[in-house]
Design a protein around this motif. Structure first.
Motif, mmCIF file in Angstrom:
data_model
loop_
_atom_site.group_PDB
_atom_site.id
_atom_site.type_symbol
_atom_site.label_atom_id
_atom_site.label_comp_id
_atom_site.label_asym_id
_atom_site.label_seq_id
_atom_site.Cartn_x
_atom_site.Cartn_y
_atom_site.Cartn_z
ATOM 1 N N PRO A 80 0.711 -1.292 -0.043
ATOM 2 C CA PRO A 80 0.121 0.113 0.032
ATOM 3 C C PRO A 80 0.917 1.305 -0.075
ATOM 4 C CG PRO A 80 -0.029 -0.946 2.270
ATOM 5 C CD PRO A 80 0.887 -1.877 1.387
ATOM 6 N N GLU A 81 0.353 2.450 -0.734
ATOM 7 C CA GLU A 81 1.143 3.564 -0.867
ATOM 8 C C GLU A 81 0.034 4.843 -0.936
ATOM 9 O OE1 GLU A 81 4.103 4.264 -3.767
ATOM 10 O OE2 GLU A 81 4.994 2.253 -3.606
ATOM 11 N N LEU A 82 0.521 5.914 -0.350
ATOM 12 C CA LEU A 82 -0.485 7.077 -0.254
ATOM 13 C C LEU A 82 -0.301 7.719 -1.634
ATOM 14 C CD1 LEU A 82 -2.252 8.684 1.315
ATOM 15 C CD2 LEU A 82 -0.135 9.799 2.061
ATOM 16 N N SER A 83 -1.377 8.015 -2.130
ATOM 17 C CA SER A 83 -1.385 8.887 -3.372
ATOM 18 C C SER A 83 -1.664 10.432 -3.073
ATOM 19 C CB SER A 83 -2.814 8.510 -4.065
ATOM 20 O OG SER A 83 -3.041 9.198 -5.137
ATOM 21 N N ALA A 84 -1.211 11.353 -3.934
ATOM 22 C CA ALA A 84 -1.086 12.445 -3.951
ATOM 23 C C ALA A 84 -2.505 13.134 -3.968
ATOM 24 C CB ALA A 84 -0.100 13.362 -5.174
ATOM 25 N N GLY A 85 -3.522 12.404 -4.741
ATOM 26 C CA GLY A 85 -4.765 12.894 -4.611
ATOM 27 C C GLY A 85 -5.182 13.619 -5.865
ATOM 28 N N GLU A 86 -4.235 13.567 -6.924
ATOM 29 C CA GLU A 86 -4.618 14.425 -8.026
ATOM 30 C C GLU A 86 -4.548 13.590 -9.216
ATOM 31 O OE1 GLU A 86 -1.602 17.496 -8.185
ATOM 32 O OE2 GLU A 86 -2.167 18.336 -6.490
ATOM 33 N N GLY A 87 -5.385 13.976 -10.195
ATOM 34 C CA GLY A 87 -5.527 13.243 -11.200
ATOM 35 C C GLY A 87 -6.346 13.905 -12.468
ATOM 36 N N VAL A 88 -7.004 13.135 -13.664
ATOM 37 C CA VAL A 88 -7.327 14.085 -14.655
ATOM 38 C C VAL A 88 -8.604 12.731 -15.222
ATOM 39 C CG1 VAL A 88 -7.087 14.127 -17.259
ATOM 40 C CG2 VAL A 88 -5.269 14.750 -15.509
ATOM 41 N N ILE A 89 -9.801 13.284 -15.219
ATOM 42 C CA ILE A 89 -10.681 12.688 -15.945
ATOM 43 C C ILE A 89 -10.273 12.181 -17.202
ATOM 44 C CG2 ILE A 89 -13.165 12.802 -16.558
ATOM 45 C CD1 ILE A 89 -13.697 14.842 -14.378
ATOM 46 N N SER A 90 -10.887 10.688 -17.404
ATOM 47 C CA SER A 90 -10.805 9.925 -18.704
ATOM 48 C C SER A 90 -11.850 9.775 -19.423
ATOM 49 C CB SER A 90 -10.051 8.806 -18.299
ATOM 50 O OG SER A 90 -9.668 8.154 -19.582
ATOM 51 N N VAL A 91 -11.924 9.357 -20.631
ATOM 52 C CA VAL A 91 -13.136 9.231 -21.222
ATOM 53 C C VAL A 91 -14.066 7.757 -20.606
ATOM 54 C CG1 VAL A 91 -13.892 8.314 -23.552
ATOM 55 C CG2 VAL A 91 -12.221 9.882 -23.550
ATOM 56 N N ARG A 92 -15.109 8.066 -20.502
ATOM 57 C CA ARG A 92 -15.889 6.546 -20.291
ATOM 58 C C ARG A 92 -16.546 5.686 -21.423
ATOM 59 N NH1 ARG A 92 -20.537 8.916 -16.286
ATOM 60 N NH2 ARG A 92 -20.989 10.284 -18.379
ATOM 61 N N ARG A 93 -16.300 4.465 -20.828
ATOM 62 C CA ARG A 93 -16.317 3.533 -22.217
ATOM 63 C C ARG A 93 -17.075 2.523 -21.459
ATOM 64 N NH1 ARG A 93 -11.188 4.807 -24.159
ATOM 65 N NH2 ARG A 93 -11.600 5.866 -26.221
ATOM 66 N N GLY A 94 -18.261 2.014 -22.233
ATOM 67 C CA GLY A 94 -19.206 0.989 -21.853
ATOM 68 C C GLY A 94 -19.801 1.201 -20.100
ATOM 69 N N PHE A 95 -20.118 2.067 -19.946
ATOM 70 C CA PHE A 95 -20.816 2.363 -18.722
ATOM 71 C C PHE A 95 -22.155 2.023 -18.529
ATOM 72 C CE2 PHE A 95 -21.110 6.370 -20.660
ATOM 73 C CZ PHE A 95 -22.275 7.011 -20.178
ATOM 74 N N THR A 96 -22.928 1.687 -17.559
ATOM 75 C CA THR A 96 -24.302 1.585 -17.524
ATOM 76 C C THR A 96 -25.072 2.797 -17.051
ATOM 77 O OG1 THR A 96 -24.074 0.281 -15.344
ATOM 78 C CG2 THR A 96 -23.952 -0.891 -17.219
ATOM 79 N N ALA A 97 -26.234 2.583 -17.079
ATOM 80 C CA ALA A 97 -27.135 3.587 -16.178
ATOM 81 C C ALA A 97 -27.003 3.647 -14.819
ATOM 82 C CB ALA A 97 -28.485 3.254 -16.664
ATOM 83 N N ALA A 98 -26.598 2.558 -14.167
ATOM 84 C CA ALA A 98 -26.279 2.608 -12.810
ATOM 85 C C ALA A 98 -25.103 3.568 -12.439
ATOM 86 C CB ALA A 98 -26.149 1.159 -12.242
ATOM 87 N N GLU A 99 -24.146 3.373 -13.491
ATOM 88 C CA GLU A 99 -22.723 4.156 -13.097
ATOM 89 C C GLU A 99 -22.703 5.405 -14.034
ATOM 90 O OE1 GLU A 99 -20.529 1.040 -15.240
ATOM 91 O OE2 GLU A 99 -19.860 -0.028 -13.271
ATOM 92 N N ALA A 100 -23.886 6.144 -14.445
ATOM 93 C CA ALA A 100 -23.840 7.323 -15.128
ATOM 94 C C ALA A 100 -23.157 8.438 -14.250
ATOM 95 C CB ALA A 100 -25.303 7.561 -15.155
ATOM 96 N N ASP A 101 -22.994 8.320 -12.954
ATOM 97 C CA ASP A 101 -22.239 9.630 -12.341
ATOM 98 C C ASP A 101 -20.826 9.034 -11.831
ATOM 99 O OD1 ASP A 101 -23.155 7.541 -10.565
ATOM 100 O OD2 ASP A 101 -23.630 8.987 -8.905
ATOM 101 N N LEU A 102 -20.313 8.055 -12.357
ATOM 102 C CA LEU A 102 -18.982 7.600 -12.290
ATOM 103 C C LEU A 102 -18.120 7.863 -13.296
ATOM 104 C CD1 LEU A 102 -19.473 4.161 -10.442
ATOM 105 C CD2 LEU A 102 -19.108 6.311 -9.307
ATOM 106 N N TRP A 103 -16.819 8.360 -13.132
ATOM 107 C CA TRP A 103 -16.063 8.656 -14.066
ATOM 108 C C TRP A 103 -14.709 8.253 -13.857
ATOM 109 C CZ3 TRP A 103 -16.610 11.991 -18.479
ATOM 110 C CH2 TRP A 103 -17.908 12.413 -18.791
ATOM 111 N N PRO A 104 -13.965 7.439 -14.997
ATOM 112 C CA PRO A 104 -12.780 6.817 -14.846
ATOM 113 C C PRO A 104 -11.607 8.003 -14.302
ATOM 114 C CG PRO A 104 -13.206 6.725 -16.867
ATOM 115 C CD PRO A 104 -14.437 7.229 -16.337
ATOM 116 N N VAL A 105 -10.784 8.142 -13.351
ATOM 117 C CA VAL A 105 -9.842 9.236 -13.100
ATOM 118 C C VAL A 105 -8.612 8.592 -13.102
ATOM 119 C CG1 VAL A 105 -8.871 10.983 -11.509
ATOM 120 C CG2 VAL A 105 -11.566 10.460 -11.877
ATOM 121 N N HIS A 106 -7.589 9.256 -13.979
ATOM 122 C CA HIS A 106 -6.204 8.474 -14.020
ATOM 123 C C HIS A 106 -5.564 9.372 -12.935
ATOM 124 C CE1 HIS A 106 -6.021 6.141 -17.653
ATOM 125 N NE2 HIS A 106 -7.118 6.615 -17.838
ATOM 126 N N MET A 107 -4.900 8.750 -11.945
ATOM 127 C CA MET A 107 -4.137 9.453 -10.899
ATOM 128 C C MET A 107 -2.906 9.653 -11.186
ATOM 129 S SD MET A 107 -6.926 10.139 -8.881
ATOM 130 C CE MET A 107 -6.170 10.413 -7.526
#
Length: 131
Positions: A54-81
């Motif tokens: 385990p390591e501690l993240s700096a907590g910063e990232g960039v939002i990525s393109v969403r692919r193959g998400f369902t209606a239940a995941e509509a408010d989730l975005w992949p973030v590249h940390m």
């Protein structure tokens, strides 16, 4: 896995620690064999090792393109940390500003969204509009 209260870490788990007085922390795992970073996995996605530290993240990232998400995941975005791993997060910010390529940071401990990390848009992204 989220943990509220103490800052303890168990080996092999990713934990978001939220305390009222401290900044939120996001922990990820790094393979001790090939040094690949990952989030909440039992095995390294590259070499299959179970030796994840385990390591501690700096907590910063960039939002990525969403692919193959369902209606239940509509408010989730992949973030590249910044450390190289990807985590699906809820994004706290104006809907018009939430798009791929926008910089984000782990949200304060007061923002909680069940079992998913919450990120907040960086200042310049939140102020940038479609005007």
């Amino acid at each position: 896995m989220f943990h509220t209260g103490s800052t303890g870490l168990r080996s092999g788990t990713a934990v978001l620690v939220e305390e009222s007085a401290a900044e939120p922390e996001l922990h990820f795992q790094r393979c001790r064999w090939c040094h690949t970073t990952t989030f909440q996995r039992l095995l390294c996605p590259t070499c299959g090792s179970t030796d994840l530290a385990p390591e501690l993240s700096a907590g910063e990232g960039v939002i990525s393109v969403r692919r193959g998400f369902t209606a239940a995941e509509a408010d989730l975005w992949p973030v590249h940390m910044a450390e190289g791993f990807v985590v699906r997060c809820r994004v706290d910010g104006p809907p018009h500003a939430v798009r791929p390529g926008v910089r984000v940071r782990i949200a304060p401990a007061s923002v909680v969204a069940g079992r998913r990390p919450v990120v907040r848009l960086c200042e310049e992204a939140a102020l940038d509009g479609w005007f």
